[in-house]
Design a protein around this motif. Structure first.
Motif, PDB file in Angstrom:
ATOM      1  N   GLN A  97       0.886  -1.063  -0.207  1.00 62.83           N
ATOM      2  CA  GLN A  97       0.499  -0.316  -0.253  1.00 62.83           C
ATOM      3  C   GLN A  97       0.907   1.000   0.053  1.00 62.83           C
ATOM      4  O   GLN A  97       0.580   2.502  -0.773  1.00 62.83           O
ATOM      5  N   THR A  98       1.964   1.216   0.882  1.00 67.71           N
ATOM      6  CA  THR A  98       2.959   1.691   0.512  1.00 67.71           C
ATOM      7  C   THR A  98       3.012   2.555  -1.125  1.00 67.71           C
ATOM      8  O   THR A  98       3.714   3.531  -1.352  1.00 67.71           O
ATOM      9  N   ALA A 113      -3.172  15.326   1.100  1.00 66.61           N
ATOM     10  CA  ALA A 113      -3.548  14.469   0.099  1.00 66.61           C
ATOM     11  C   ALA A 113      -1.622  13.614   0.053  1.00 66.61           C
ATOM     12  O   ALA A 113      -1.676  12.122  -0.181  1.00 66.61           O
ATOM     13  N   LYS A 114      -0.450  14.049   0.389  1.00 70.51           N
ATOM     14  CA  LYS A 114       0.560  13.194  -0.079  1.00 70.51           C
ATOM     15  C   LYS A 114       0.751  12.897   1.335  1.00 70.51           C
ATOM     16  O   LYS A 114       0.774  11.016   1.262  1.00 70.51           O
ATOM     17  N   ILE A 115       0.818  12.805   2.684  1.00 71.74           N
ATOM     18  CA  ILE A 115       0.827  12.418   3.526  1.00 71.74           C
ATOM     19  C   ILE A 115      -0.151  10.814   3.448  1.00 71.74           C
ATOM     20  O   ILE A 115       0.022   9.795   4.116  1.00 71.74           O
ATOM     21  N   ASP A 116      -1.331  10.688   2.728  1.00 75.46           N
ATOM     22  CA  ASP A 116      -2.418  10.554   3.868  1.00 75.46           C
ATOM     23  C   ASP A 116      -2.470   9.174   2.331  1.00 75.46           C
ATOM     24  O   ASP A 116      -2.096   7.854   2.448  1.00 75.46           O
ATOM     25  N   ALA A 117      -1.629   9.288   1.118  1.00 76.09           N
ATOM     26  CA  ALA A 117      -1.395   8.681   0.125  1.00 76.09           C
ATOM     27  C   ALA A 117      -0.408   7.812   0.497  1.00 76.09           C
ATOM     28  O   ALA A 117      -0.092   6.618   0.081  1.00 76.09           O
ATOM     29  N   LEU A 118       0.983   8.340   1.453  1.00 72.80           N
ATOM     30  CA  LEU A 118       1.866   7.335   1.722  1.00 72.80           C
ATOM     31  C   LEU A 118       2.106   6.959   2.422  1.00 72.80           C
ATOM     32  O   LEU A 118       2.106   5.983   2.221  1.00 72.80           O
ATOM     33  N   GLY A 120      -0.873   6.840   5.454  1.00 71.86           N
ATOM     34  CA  GLY A 120      -2.911   6.950   5.621  1.00 71.86           C
ATOM     35  C   GLY A 120      -3.242   5.575   5.526  1.00 71.86           C
ATOM     36  O   GLY A 120      -3.698   5.069   5.802  1.00 71.86           O
ATOM     37  N   ASP A 121      -3.259   4.455   4.148  1.00 69.38           N
ATOM     38  CA  ASP A 121      -3.288   3.401   3.701  1.00 69.38           C
ATOM     39  C   ASP A 121      -2.552   2.576   4.579  1.00 69.38           C
ATOM     40  O   ASP A 121      -3.534   1.169   4.879  1.00 69.38           O
ATOM     41  N   ALA A 122      -1.770   3.154   3.684  1.00 76.01           N
ATOM     42  CA  ALA A 122      -0.855   2.007   4.887  1.00 76.01           C
ATOM     43  C   ALA A 122      -0.809   1.516   5.965  1.00 76.01           C
ATOM     44  O   ALA A 122      -0.845   0.486   6.699  1.00 76.01           O
ATOM     45  N   TYR A 183      -7.508   1.760  13.035  1.00 75.26           N
ATOM     46  CA  TYR A 183      -8.425   2.110  11.358  1.00 75.26           C
ATOM     47  C   TYR A 183      -9.388   3.201  11.405  1.00 75.26           C
ATOM     48  O   TYR A 183      -9.063   3.985  10.451  1.00 75.26           O
ATOM     49  N   PHE A 184      -9.856   3.680  12.935  1.00 74.64           N
ATOM     50  CA  PHE A 184     -10.584   4.808  12.515  1.00 74.64           C
ATOM     51  C   PHE A 184     -10.128   6.292  12.771  1.00 74.64           C
ATOM     52  O   PHE A 184     -10.666   7.280  12.624  1.00 74.64           O
ATOM     53  N   ASP A 185      -8.692   5.954  12.697  1.00 75.76           N
ATOM     54  CA  ASP A 185      -7.864   7.288  12.829  1.00 75.76           C
ATOM     55  C   ASP A 185      -7.953   7.703  14.368  1.00 75.76           C
ATOM     56  O   ASP A 185      -8.314   9.074  14.869  1.00 75.76           O
ATOM     57  N   ILE A 186      -9.048   7.515  15.461  1.00 76.76           N
ATOM     58  CA  ILE A 186      -9.533   7.709  16.291  1.00 76.76           C
ATOM     59  C   ILE A 186      -7.785   7.873  18.200  1.00 76.76           C
ATOM     60  O   ILE A 186      -7.197   8.842  18.642  1.00 76.76           O
ATOM     61  N   LEU A 187      -7.493   6.637  17.491  1.00 80.91           N
ATOM     62  CA  LEU A 187      -6.021   6.305  18.182  1.00 80.91           C
ATOM     63  C   LEU A 187      -5.188   6.779  17.135  1.00 80.91           C
ATOM     64  O   LEU A 187      -4.960   5.743  16.640  1.00 80.91           O
ATOM     65  N   ALA A 188      -4.399   7.499  17.886  1.00 84.75           N
ATOM     66  CA  ALA A 188      -2.736   8.025  16.563  1.00 84.75           C
ATOM     67  C   ALA A 188      -3.275   8.080  14.936  1.00 84.75           C
ATOM     68  O   ALA A 188      -2.799   7.993  14.994  1.00 84.75           O
TER      69      ALA A 188
END
Length: 194
Positions: A97-98, A113-118, A120-122, A183-188
């Motif tokens: 995914q990275t 968007a770049k941070i999420d693509a690099l 977030g998905d991984a 997964y839902f970005d609540i923790l970290a």
């Protein structure tokens, strides 16, 4: 070295010649009676052997059920531990995914968007795979603990199997909670661009 056998000094002395002579003197009329008396004893012996065989088969089935429950409890605890420490599968999927994110980040307009693509998905894929492993561990451990309730009455699992199953329930529940929050970005959650 002397290899001849000597009489056991503690055994009672018995003359074997006397019983043979007594049998020879017995009436021939008594012989058929003893043979018919032995026939019901033989039938009883066969019935006893069959009962013992069925008892042994029942014990073997009970032992095999216990082995399956024990193996399932150990596997559940192992899955829970692997999920919490991170599995190889989740790492491979995150690396893939990275790579996909690096390809997509070329077209990303903003820094977020770049941070999420690099990353977030991984991050989400790692949480998803480890969360699935934790869920499997939790379900397997609950199945091991609940199975005696649907089996033979009075049948319980050994103490160590129940202890390992409860440990697997704790590891699985912790993993499901932890990876669900990740997964839902609540923790970290992912960092925001300045």
């Amino acid at each position: 070295m002397d290899t001849t056998k000597t009489a056991d000094p503690t055994a009672p002395e018995a003359d074997t010649a006397e019983p043979q002579a007594a049998e020879a003197q017995a009436d021939p009329k008594d012989a058929p009676a003893t043979e018919t008396a032995e026939a019901p004893e033989a039938e009883l012996a066969e019935e006893d052997l069959e009962d013992e065989l069925h008892d042994e088969l029942d014990e073997t089935e009970q032992r095999s059920e216990g082995v399956g429950a024990a193996a399932s409890a150990v596997v559940a605890a192992g899955l829970g531990l692997v999920a919490l420490s991170g599995s190889w599968v989740s790492r491979v999927i995150a690396e893939r995914q990275t790579l996909v994110g690096q390809i997509e980040s070329v077209n990303a307009a903003t820094t977020e968007a770049k941070i999420d693509a690099l990353y977030g998905d991984a991050w989400h894929m790692t949480a998803l795979v480890n969360g699935v492993l934790s869920t499997l561990a939790l379900l397997l451990a609950v199945f091991v603990l609940a199975r005696p309730a649907f089996g033979a009455p009075g049948r319980t699992l050994p103490t160590w199997v129940r202890a390992v199953s409860w440990a697997a329930v704790a590891l699985g529940a912790l993993g499901v909670l932890l990876f669900g929050l990740m997964y839902f970005d609540i923790l970290a959650p992912l960092p925001k661009a300045a």
